[in-house]
Design an enzyme around this catalytic site. Structure first.
Site, short mmCIF file in Angstrom:
data_model
loop_
_atom_site.label_atom_id
_atom_site.label_comp_id
_atom_site.label_asym_id
_atom_site.label_seq_id
_atom_site.Cartn_x
_atom_site.Cartn_y
_atom_site.Cartn_z
CG ASP A 79 -4.07 -45.31 -21.95
OD1 ASP A 79 -4.64 -44.76 -22.91
OD2 ASP A 79 -3.28 -46.27 -22.09
CD GLU A 97 -9.18 -48.44 -26.77
OE1 GLU A 97 -8.73 -49.61 -26.73
OE2 GLU A 97 -8.60 -47.52 -27.34
O1 FUB Z 1 -2.55 -47.58 -24.02
C1 FUB Z 1 -2.88 -48.82 -24.59
C2 FUB Z 1 -4.31 -48.85 -24.98
O2 FUB Z 1 -4.56 -47.84 -25.93
C3 FUB Z 1 -5.27 -48.59 -23.86
O3 FUB Z 1 -5.46 -49.66 -22.99
C4 FUB Z 1 -6.44 -48.17 -24.66
O4 FUB Z 1 -7.47 -47.59 -23.92
C5 FUB Z 1 -5.81 -47.23 -25.66
O5 FUB Z 1 -5.60 -45.96 -25.11
#
Ligand code: FUB
Length: 343
Positions: free
Chosen positions: A32, A243
């Site tokens: 991320d 997301e």
């Molecule tokens: O890394 C944890 C979660 O998985 C992140 O917050 C999301 O965007 C996904 O990558």
């Protein structure tokens, strides 16, 4: 004997050439990545993946991270330097677990780390931590940002204004806030989603307060529209927001990019204002190895780069490694699609 050895080395060569770029960091697992240029250097704010005893489920409980490390690069092709632990969950009074995808911003010589974590009631909130240095260590505010919820904060500076974007459905809980309050009608992360023919859940935006520590206005929903002006629908998993929001500005247009989650693309939409509406354009980054896809886009010395992750080093969806490659804006303002796994 020799025959076996030959086969082994051929397999290795094949594996190495399958991916567009090489892992940037290999001594710890990182994911991320939010990349920025601060004080003339590239700083990366990633999640820090760890092996977890928590079993994999659809709410992402196996992404059980507990701290952040910040990395810096002198130039785009230099080795990232690990500055050590910048913030630990034990130093965040309100946070219990799952320190997910962070971002950072600079204002008047101070640095702000924005991060999601579950509070003591297992509800995701957004937190802020402050430092005099881009690499930290950061000191967390005692409470989450007032009125905050869900995951994946991304802060975008436009002139003197700073905007925070956030949200993530399923494990990120955004679908549980449709009434303005946390409302969970069941234990499954798929509960509380709109029907397939209703508009998809919107990511959120708010201008930040002058001190960077709170929302400076009531949060608003961001509309992602089709080319004909109608909202992308909840059933349109190829295109709907899941997301990993990110915003960059190019030729006076605002580019909102995000992960489509269960279809694993990084998609983008273009708008005339930081608030949108944004019109869907296409895919920037096709699926990587591993379930999640999460990126950031940064300009360094006049060229654009996309930072992302995959699971090349571990083969495990929750143990990821950062990568980076150049990204191209075409003459018409669209972005050239990147295939991270070579055919
Ligand atoms: O890394 C944890 C979660 O998985 C992140 O917050 C999301 O965007 C996904 O990558």
């Amino acid at each position: 004997g020799n025959q076996d050895k030959k086969e082994d080395s051929e397999t290795v060569v094949e594996a190495e050439s399958k991916f567009l770029s090489k892992p940037l960091i290999s001594h710890i697992y990182t994911a991320d990545p939010s990349a920025h240029v601060f004080n003339g250097k590239i700083y990366i704010y990633p999640s820090h993946d760890v092996e977890s005893v928590v079993e994999e489920d659809d709410s992402g409980a196996h992404f059980n991270m507990r701290d952040y490390h910040v990395f810096s690069m002198e130039s785009i092709d230099s080795e990232p330097k690990d500055h050590g632990v910048a913030l630990d969950v034990d130093d965040v009074p309100w946070a219990k677990r799952q320190m997910w995808a962070p971002d950072a911003a600079e204002k008047d010589g101070k640095f702000y780390l924005y991060f999601p974590a579950k509070d003591h009631d297992d509800i995701f909130r957004l937190g802020v931590a402050v430092s005099d240095k881009p690499e930290g260590p950061f000191e967390a505010q005692p409470e989450p940002m007032k009125g905050s919820f869900s995951i994946d904060p991304a802060v975008f500076q436009d002139g003197n204004e700073y905007y925070i974007y956030w949200g993530g459905i399923w494990g990120g809980q955004l679908q549980k806030w449709r009434t303005g309050e946390y409302l969970s009608t069941g234990d499954s992360p798929y509960d509380d989603e709109p029907a397939d023919d209703e508009p998809a859940i919107s990511p959120m935006i708010a201008k930040l307060s002058n001190d960077m520590l709170e929302f400076g206005e009531a949060p608003k929903e961001i509309k992602i529209l089709d080319k004909d002006g109608s909202p992308i629908l909840a059933g349109d998993h190829e295109r709907r927001f899941f997301e990993a929001a990110w915003v960059h500005k190019y030729n006076d247009k605002y580019y909102f990019s995000y992960s489509t989650g269960d279809t694993h693309n990084i998609a983008y939409a273009i708008g005339e204002s930081p608030y949108g509406p944004f019109t869907y354009q296409g895919v920037i980054l096709k699926p990587v190895q591993g379930w999640t896809n999460h990126h950031s886009i940064v300009e360094v010395d006049g060229k654009w780069y996309i930072f992302y992750h995959d699971t090349e080093l571990s083969g495990e969806t929750h143990l990821r490694n950062l990568k980076m490659t150049e990204m191209t804006h075409n003459a018409d303002g669209t972005i050239e699609m990147i295939e991270p796994i070579l055919k």
